[in-house]
Design a protein around this motif. Sequence first.
Motif, mmCIF file in Angstrom:
data_model
loop_
_atom_site.group_PDB
_atom_site.id
_atom_site.type_symbol
_atom_site.label_atom_id
_atom_site.label_comp_id
_atom_site.label_asym_id
_atom_site.label_seq_id
_atom_site.Cartn_x
_atom_site.Cartn_y
_atom_site.Cartn_z
ATOM 1 N N ALA A 260 29.593 0.101 -35.252
ATOM 2 C CA ALA A 260 28.767 1.150 -34.645
ATOM 3 C C ALA A 260 27.928 1.895 -35.675
ATOM 4 O O ALA A 260 26.942 2.546 -35.322
ATOM 5 C CB ALA A 260 29.652 2.135 -33.891
ATOM 6 N N LYS A 261 28.361 1.816 -36.949
ATOM 7 C CA LYS A 261 27.669 2.509 -38.047
ATOM 8 C C LYS A 261 27.573 4.017 -37.792
ATOM 9 O O LYS A 261 26.505 4.618 -37.882
ATOM 10 C CB LYS A 261 26.287 1.904 -38.290
ATOM 11 N N VAL A 262 28.722 4.602 -37.442
ATOM 12 C CA VAL A 262 28.811 6.038 -37.227
ATOM 13 C C VAL A 262 29.995 6.579 -38.021
ATOM 14 O O VAL A 262 30.846 5.817 -38.501
ATOM 15 C CB VAL A 262 28.987 6.382 -35.720
ATOM 16 N N ASN A 263 30.055 7.890 -38.145
ATOM 17 C CA ASN A 263 31.126 8.538 -38.891
ATOM 18 C C ASN A 263 32.407 8.557 -38.049
ATOM 19 O O ASN A 263 32.441 9.184 -36.994
ATOM 20 C CB ASN A 263 30.714 9.970 -39.245
ATOM 21 N N PRO A 264 33.479 7.907 -38.508
ATOM 22 C CA PRO A 264 34.725 7.882 -37.730
ATOM 23 C C PRO A 264 35.330 9.260 -37.507
ATOM 24 O O PRO A 264 35.994 9.490 -36.497
ATOM 25 C CB PRO A 264 35.663 7.008 -38.581
ATOM 26 N N LEU A 265 35.114 10.181 -38.430
ATOM 27 C CA LEU A 265 35.682 11.525 -38.285
ATOM 28 C C LEU A 265 35.146 12.217 -37.044
ATOM 29 O O LEU A 265 35.871 12.949 -36.362
ATOM 30 C CB LEU A 265 35.399 12.360 -39.534
ATOM 31 N N ASN A 266 33.874 11.990 -36.730
ATOM 32 C CA ASN A 266 33.292 12.590 -35.530
ATOM 33 C C ASN A 266 33.916 12.012 -34.264
ATOM 34 O O ASN A 266 34.055 12.702 -33.247
ATOM 35 C CB ASN A 266 31.779 12.382 -35.506
ATOM 36 N N PHE A 267 34.300 10.731 -34.321
ATOM 37 C CA PHE A 267 34.963 10.126 -33.167
ATOM 38 C C PHE A 267 36.283 10.832 -32.882
ATOM 39 O O PHE A 267 36.574 11.201 -31.737
ATOM 40 C CB PHE A 267 35.204 8.636 -33.408
ATOM 41 N N PHE A 268 37.090 11.007 -33.909
ATOM 42 C CA PHE A 268 38.392 11.641 -33.695
ATOM 43 C C PHE A 268 38.246 13.122 -33.352
ATOM 44 O O PHE A 268 39.049 13.665 -32.595
ATOM 45 C CB PHE A 268 39.275 11.454 -34.923
ATOM 46 N N LYS A 269 37.219 13.737 -33.882
ATOM 47 C CA LYS A 269 36.968 15.133 -33.525
ATOM 48 C C LYS A 269 36.665 15.261 -32.038
ATOM 49 O O LYS A 269 37.174 16.156 -31.356
ATOM 50 C CB LYS A 269 35.793 15.680 -34.341
ATOM 51 N N GLY A 270 35.854 14.350 -31.517
ATOM 52 C CA GLY A 270 35.493 14.411 -30.108
ATOM 53 C C GLY A 270 36.571 13.891 -29.182
ATOM 54 O O GLY A 270 36.788 14.427 -28.097
ATOM 55 N N ALA A 271 37.270 12.818 -29.604
ATOM 56 C CA ALA A 271 38.238 12.162 -28.720
ATOM 57 C C ALA A 271 39.639 12.750 -28.819
ATOM 58 O O ALA A 271 40.494 12.420 -27.995
ATOM 59 C CB ALA A 271 38.292 10.664 -29.041
ATOM 60 N N TRP A 272 39.883 13.620 -29.806
ATOM 61 C CA TRP A 272 41.245 14.077 -30.050
ATOM 62 C C TRP A 272 41.923 14.733 -28.850
ATOM 63 O O TRP A 272 43.111 14.498 -28.601
ATOM 64 C CB TRP A 272 41.283 15.014 -31.252
ATOM 65 N N PRO A 273 41.239 15.575 -28.054
ATOM 66 C CA PRO A 273 41.918 16.173 -26.895
ATOM 67 C C PRO A 273 42.489 15.130 -25.942
ATOM 68 O O PRO A 273 43.587 15.313 -25.406
ATOM 69 C CB PRO A 273 40.815 17.005 -26.233
ATOM 70 N N SER A 413 27.960 0.876 -26.845
ATOM 71 C CA SER A 413 26.749 1.704 -26.733
ATOM 72 C C SER A 413 25.947 1.683 -28.028
ATOM 73 O O SER A 413 24.705 1.626 -28.010
ATOM 74 C CB SER A 413 27.127 3.146 -26.380
ATOM 75 N N ALA A 414 26.645 1.725 -29.152
ATOM 76 C CA ALA A 414 25.961 1.704 -30.450
ATOM 77 C C ALA A 414 25.260 0.366 -30.667
ATOM 78 O O ALA A 414 24.109 0.319 -31.132
ATOM 79 C CB ALA A 414 26.945 1.978 -31.574
ATOM 80 N N GLU A 416 24.228 -1.668 -28.380
ATOM 81 C CA GLU A 416 23.147 -1.817 -27.400
ATOM 82 C C GLU A 416 22.056 -0.763 -27.571
ATOM 83 O O GLU A 416 21.119 -0.699 -26.780
ATOM 84 C CB GLU A 416 23.713 -1.740 -25.979
ATOM 85 N N LYS A 417 22.229 0.086 -28.592
ATOM 86 C CA LYS A 417 21.247 1.133 -28.919
ATOM 87 C C LYS A 417 21.028 2.124 -27.777
ATOM 88 O O LYS A 417 19.923 2.607 -27.540
ATOM 89 C CB LYS A 417 19.911 0.503 -29.335
ATOM 90 N N ILE A 418 22.111 2.425 -27.034
ATOM 91 C CA ILE A 418 22.020 3.437 -25.984
ATOM 92 C C ILE A 418 22.915 4.638 -26.316
ATOM 93 O O ILE A 418 23.040 5.557 -25.503
ATOM 94 C CB ILE A 418 22.415 2.853 -24.607
ATOM 95 N N LEU A 419 23.533 4.618 -27.489
ATOM 96 C CA LEU A 419 24.386 5.734 -27.898
ATOM 97 C C LEU A 419 23.537 6.914 -28.347
ATOM 98 O O LEU A 419 22.617 6.752 -29.165
ATOM 99 C CB LEU A 419 25.309 5.298 -29.039
ATOM 100 N N ASP A 420 23.819 8.088 -27.814
ATOM 101 C CA ASP A 420 23.147 9.313 -28.242
ATOM 102 C C ASP A 420 23.813 9.763 -29.541
ATOM 103 O O ASP A 420 24.847 10.420 -29.540
ATOM 104 C CB ASP A 420 23.285 10.389 -27.162
ATOM 105 N N ARG A 421 23.230 9.389 -30.648
ATOM 106 C CA ARG A 421 23.851 9.645 -31.953
ATOM 107 C C ARG A 421 23.883 11.140 -32.300
ATOM 108 O O ARG A 421 24.763 11.587 -33.030
ATOM 109 C CB ARG A 421 23.144 8.851 -33.050
ATOM 110 N N ASP A 422 22.940 11.882 -31.768
ATOM 111 C CA ASP A 422 22.963 13.324 -32.014
ATOM 112 C C ASP A 422 24.145 13.966 -31.287
ATOM 113 O O ASP A 422 24.842 14.811 -31.844
ATOM 114 C CB ASP A 422 21.652 13.956 -31.536
ATOM 115 N N ALA A 423 24.385 13.532 -30.040
ATOM 116 C CA ALA A 423 25.550 14.029 -29.291
ATOM 117 C C ALA A 423 26.838 13.608 -29.983
ATOM 118 O O ALA A 423 27.800 14.379 -30.052
ATOM 119 C CB ALA A 423 25.517 13.515 -27.856
#
Length: 451
Positions: A260-273, A413-414, A416-423
């Motif tokens: 996905a070429k994204v920061n994994p820390l942001n994933f856990f920050k968002g998905a942690w709940p 999503s990443a 397929e280039k439909i991921l909102d990377r800013d979100a």
Amino acid sequence: MSSVPEASAATSPKTPSSFRLPKVPFWAQILLGLVLGVLLGWVARSGDVGWLVTTLDKIGTIFVQLLKLAVAPLVFFAILISITNLRNVNNAARLATRTLLWFMATSLIAVAIGLTIGLLTNPGSGTDLTPKDGAKPEEAGSWLDFLTGIVPTDVVTPFTELNVLQIVFLAAVAGVAALQLGEKAQPILNLSQAVLELLQKALWWVIRLAPLGTLGLIGFAIAEYGWDLIGKYATFTADIYIGCALVMFGVYPLLLSTVAKVNPLNFFKGAWPAIQLAFVSRSSVGTMPLTQKVTERLGVPKEYASFAVPFGSTTKMDGCASIYPAIAAIFIAQIFDVQLGIGDYLLIAFVSVIGSAATAGLTGATVMLTLTLSTLGLPLEGVGLLMAIDPVLDMMRTATNVAGQALVPVLVSAREKILDRDAYAHASASPLDDQDGAAQADPAEPQLAAA
């Protein structure tokens, strides 16, 4: 002078909000429930306080029952709506195919890790367990039961007996039929959407009780089993937790970084709940509304998330269907002194990928384990060896399941280039702390829907 009373009157309705728990972060509420549960469980066990054990049991049981109460209709309407929502997504067939392929790929990685850990640690050796300690489960899974059990004999029994796999089948058929009918089915779809939102709103109220449910579930586990049980299964328990941790905090971040070429820390920050609630509730389906919410907040388009998350909640089980049966099969084979070969390990991998839907997102993975054992020809009495420790293991397994259910939509999503990377980069760490968790009040949703 009149402006002062008016100002007071205008602000007075907000006064009670100063006493509401959402001011304490949701993760902190869960952690507090966990700590209090361990403490009360220890007190109940060491002091032999019967009424406290009963109270903890009732609190935990009621919480799980409330989650399960909405499971049948929630799965049906979520799958139905998710299938019909695909008509609003470009390349829907391609997205669905890639989602399924990533489900399978990550399951293969997870089962490979489970087998490696099991072979390295020999979890069944060094215990005082014998085949006599085992007992056959009341219900066992087989490939014939699995295949024939997909199609229900009527439309009522799957809901009364909570057969999630059959409910998924009925929902899929209804969804495809609605797509074929087109505009004629729109009134039914509007009603289904309204019912789904009603169920999700009610389930949000149950999710708010998760800290109290944590207290009861953890407290009763400590009071009932104590630490002696965990010690008896020390290697096996450690293997499950380490295997799940390697998948969740090793494999998933690697995929996020490279695929996905994204920061994994942001994933856990968002998905942690969602991961946190899954750990407590031990139910992927019960966590589904929160999983979908955090997935959307991670930048996955709402139309795609509404398909991928319900689909994953009933079929994507890296913890329950991959890591656990792999290690458990090795554990049971060692107890019963059965030698496993390369072919057996390949069979475990096959069952993990193809049969994962048998777990169906409910608490526990007994059906999946019996399916694995029957395929390998191992004694089903081995299931009885693991029943006592299962609640402790199921927490980590379900947390891994839900993390994977949020991961795959982000990967697809990443790509397929439909991921909102800013979100994704600004995903909230505690989505339960705003607007009662109401999806319709989420200011981020219009942006995600337009992604």
